[in-house]
Design a protein around this motif. Structure first.
Motif, mmCIF file in Angstrom:
data_model
loop_
_atom_site.group_PDB
_atom_site.id
_atom_site.type_symbol
_atom_site.label_atom_id
_atom_site.label_comp_id
_atom_site.label_asym_id
_atom_site.label_seq_id
_atom_site.Cartn_x
_atom_site.Cartn_y
_atom_site.Cartn_z
ATOM 1 N N THR A 42 9.079 19.501 57.991
ATOM 2 C CA THR A 42 8.584 20.879 57.923
ATOM 3 C C THR A 42 7.933 21.171 56.572
ATOM 4 N N THR A 43 8.727 21.208 55.507
ATOM 5 C CA THR A 43 8.176 21.549 54.189
ATOM 6 C C THR A 43 8.317 20.435 53.155
ATOM 7 N N GLY A 44 9.321 19.575 53.344
ATOM 8 C CA GLY A 44 9.653 18.597 52.308
ATOM 9 C C GLY A 44 8.522 17.692 51.880
ATOM 10 N N MET A 45 7.858 17.074 52.844
ATOM 11 C CA MET A 45 6.801 16.126 52.495
ATOM 12 C C MET A 45 5.593 16.827 51.868
ATOM 13 N N LEU A 46 5.366 18.074 52.233
ATOM 14 C CA LEU A 46 4.269 18.829 51.626
ATOM 15 C C LEU A 46 4.558 19.098 50.143
ATOM 16 N N ILE A 47 5.805 19.446 49.860
ATOM 17 C CA ILE A 47 6.199 19.682 48.470
ATOM 18 C C ILE A 47 6.117 18.387 47.675
ATOM 19 N N ASP A 76 2.039 15.058 39.329
ATOM 20 C CA ASP A 76 2.929 14.490 38.307
ATOM 21 C C ASP A 76 2.132 13.701 37.278
ATOM 22 N N SER A 77 2.520 13.812 36.023
ATOM 23 C CA SER A 77 1.839 13.092 34.941
ATOM 24 C C SER A 77 2.517 11.752 34.694
ATOM 25 N N SER A 126 -4.043 13.983 55.613
ATOM 26 C CA SER A 126 -4.529 13.987 56.997
ATOM 27 C C SER A 126 -3.389 13.753 57.979
ATOM 28 N N MET A 127 -2.537 12.769 57.673
ATOM 29 C CA MET A 127 -1.417 12.483 58.569
ATOM 30 C C MET A 127 -0.394 13.613 58.572
ATOM 31 N N GLN A 128 -0.105 14.177 57.394
ATOM 32 C CA GLN A 128 0.848 15.281 57.349
ATOM 33 C C GLN A 128 0.329 16.475 58.147
ATOM 34 N N GLY A 155 11.924 17.893 50.016
ATOM 35 C CA GLY A 155 11.344 16.557 49.975
ATOM 36 C C GLY A 155 12.161 15.547 49.210
ATOM 37 N N ILE A 156 13.277 15.962 48.645
ATOM 38 C CA ILE A 156 14.127 15.017 47.916
ATOM 39 C C ILE A 156 14.675 13.985 48.902
ATOM 40 N N GLY A 157 14.594 12.718 48.504
ATOM 41 C CA GLY A 157 15.036 11.653 49.393
ATOM 42 C C GLY A 157 13.955 11.187 50.343
ATOM 43 N N SER A 158 12.706 11.684 50.151
ATOM 44 C CA SER A 158 11.626 11.335 51.087
ATOM 45 C C SER A 158 11.095 9.943 50.857
ATOM 46 N N VAL A 159 11.249 9.408 49.649
ATOM 47 C CA VAL A 159 10.770 8.049 49.376
ATOM 48 C C VAL A 159 11.836 7.321 48.594
#
Length: 490
Positions: free
Chosen positions: A271-276, A284-285, A311-313, A486-490
């Motif tokens: 829903t929102t995690g991957m977008l964030i 990120d720097s 595009s996929m999201q 999005g924590i834990g997404s990768v």
């Protein structure tokens, strides 16, 4: 891929060479190979595998990547690399990022890249090395021509799968495909398309094909270039192999709640995690725990954003909205859960992370052979390649990670087997996914007592204690909620 020979920058679609020459010091790309430092910033836009792979390698020892991610590095990489050698006043220890430019929680607390990066012997004149024995058989002209043909055929199947997926989506939303049929077929197609995405991130280049890596709801090609291609394949079964901790977060959840909690956690990503997280990746720097790749690419004028990811999201969320609008939410949720768990279990299906064989060997290909296994699903390797999300021919994939398709890996197996037998090593039969692999993964990851996500030490004395513990309930609720960010997404 790390470097490939590219003779000129003429016709480069990304940027003029002059813009690279003006790149500020903070956005340079410096790597260490064989103990020497190289500033490869001016090569970024020439790299056939794309600039992202090189930028993810900034501040790291890239010796393993150079020697394993190319067919013949002595001919294709080192002649180019020597042009970018620098005489730096910094010692290698100072040039290397101690945490590899990734979040420190992914690594053991004491990890330091300057001392913990594994070392292997890549002397191409050493005939005793398994990789050299394999290369002698694989680099034959006729073999390479056949591999190119198989790569094209593999791509053709992926295109056909995309067409089938679009057709199913249309029929499902138009009520022409019943849910009992659509749900398993969606899961099947997502798994097969992820196989294509798996190999496309190994090819590097454009991010659009990488997006197929995201279609099964498990990972993201955005960072798959780093987490999978560079960290997992370069550091297989070592402390920096992020795949070893793939189940980490959910292990702190009581075992009866583990599957539903992780499902809700991933639904939060959906829903929102991957977008964030995608926004974080874009902005990120470059620092101790981040490579800042997307920001650097924009600063250098090489890329505006990761079009494949976005595009996929967008597609995945449009599917969800249309499913709700058409009254198919529960059907969508069923295919989401089925796709998620099939592919979650497949991710860790090709290694035994509880045992490391010959951890001190300096023969890289030997180590890959002994610490990976192939699997069989239906028994036809050409089909199983897709059904296993590209993980079926896993020994070949780890010994020759630069190859562009699962079909190329299957064809290469007979040459690898000959080299393995010449070296006096075992060539074991593949393991059956249903009778050998899945029961082991379920017992080892889903049914084990609740434990600390990092140390994997059991935290409660009994089944009842872990399920009645207020702290365990709190951890579970927090774990579910973290999916939304999005924590834990990768």
């Amino acid at each position: 891929m790390f470097l490939k020979h590219c003779q000129t920058s003429a016709g480069c679609p990304f940027v003029m060479e002059s813009s690279m020459e003006n790149t500020s010091r903070e956005h340079r790309c410096v790597v260490v190979v064989d103990g020497e430092q190289y500033d490869i910033t001016d090569f970024l836009h020439k790299h056939p595998g794309g600039s992202r792979l090189l930028l993810f390698s900034h501040g790291r020892d890239a010796t393993i990547a150079v020697n394993t991610a190319h067919k013949d590095p002595q001919k294709s990489v080192y002649p180019v690399l020597k042009k970018y050698k620098i005489e730096s006043t910094k010692k290698n220890e100072e040039a290397l990022k101690d945490k590899l430019g990734i979040p420190s929680f992914l690594l053991p607390s004491q990890y330091n890249a300057s001392t913990d990066t594994p070392e292997y012997n890549f002397d191409q004149k050493d005939d005793s090395l398994l990789l050299n024995k394999v290369r002698k058989r694989i680099l034959v002209k006729d073999v390479q021509q056949k591999i190119k043909q198989l790569d094209k055929a593999f791509d053709g199947v992926v295109i056909a799968l995309i067409v089938a997926y679009i057709g199913l989506l249309y029929c499902w939303l138009r009520c022409h495909a019943p849910s009992l049929l659509a749900v398993p077929v969606f899961a099947l197609l997502r798994t097969c398309l992820a196989a294509g995405g798996h190999y496309y991130i190994h090819r590097g280049g454009s991010t659009l094909p990488h997006a197929l890596f995201d279609i099964n709801y498990v990972g993201t090609g955005f960072t798959g270039l780093d987490g999978h291609v560079l960290l997992h394949h370069v550091f297989t079964q070592k402390d920096a192999d992020v795949k070893r901790g793939f189940f980490g977060g959910m292990m702190g959840v009581p075992r009866l709640f583990r599957i539903p909690a992780h499902t809700l956690h991933k639904l939060g990503h959906m829903t929102t995690g991957m977008l964030i997280r995608g926004y974080d990746f874009e902005t990120d720097s470059d620092n101790r725990e981040n490579q800042g790749v997307s920001l650097k690419l924009r600063k250098m004028g090489l890329s505006s954003c990761n079009w494949g990811f976005w595009s996929m999201q967008a597609l995945l969320r449009v599917e969800l909205v249309l499913a709700i609008y058409c009254g198919f939410f529960w059907s969508w949720l069923a295919q989401f859960v089925l796709s998620l768990w099939i592919n979650t279990l497949l991710v860790v299906s090709s290694h035994d992370f509880t045992q490391i064989i010959e951890p001190d060997t300096k023969d890289w290909a030997r180590f890959q052979l002994l610490n990976a296994h192939d699997m069989v699903i239906l028994g036809n390797p050409w089909i199983d390649c897709f059904l296993g999300a590209g993980l079926v021919q896993h020994r070949a994939h780890h010994i020759l990670p630069y190859q562009k398709s699962g079909w190329a890996n299957h064809y290469s197996e007979k040459f690898i087997e000959a080299a393995v037998k010449e070296a006096g090593l075992p060539w074991l039969p593949p393991k059956n996914l249903f009778t050998e692999i899945l029961p082991d993964i379920i017992n080892r990851q889903l049914l084990v007592p609740m434990c600390d996500p990092v140390s994997r030490k059991q935290t409660h004395s009994s089944f009842a204690a872990e399920h009645l513990s207020p702290s365990a309930w709190l951890y579970t609720l927090v774990y579910i909620a973290k999916g939304l960010s999005g924590i834990g997404s990768v």
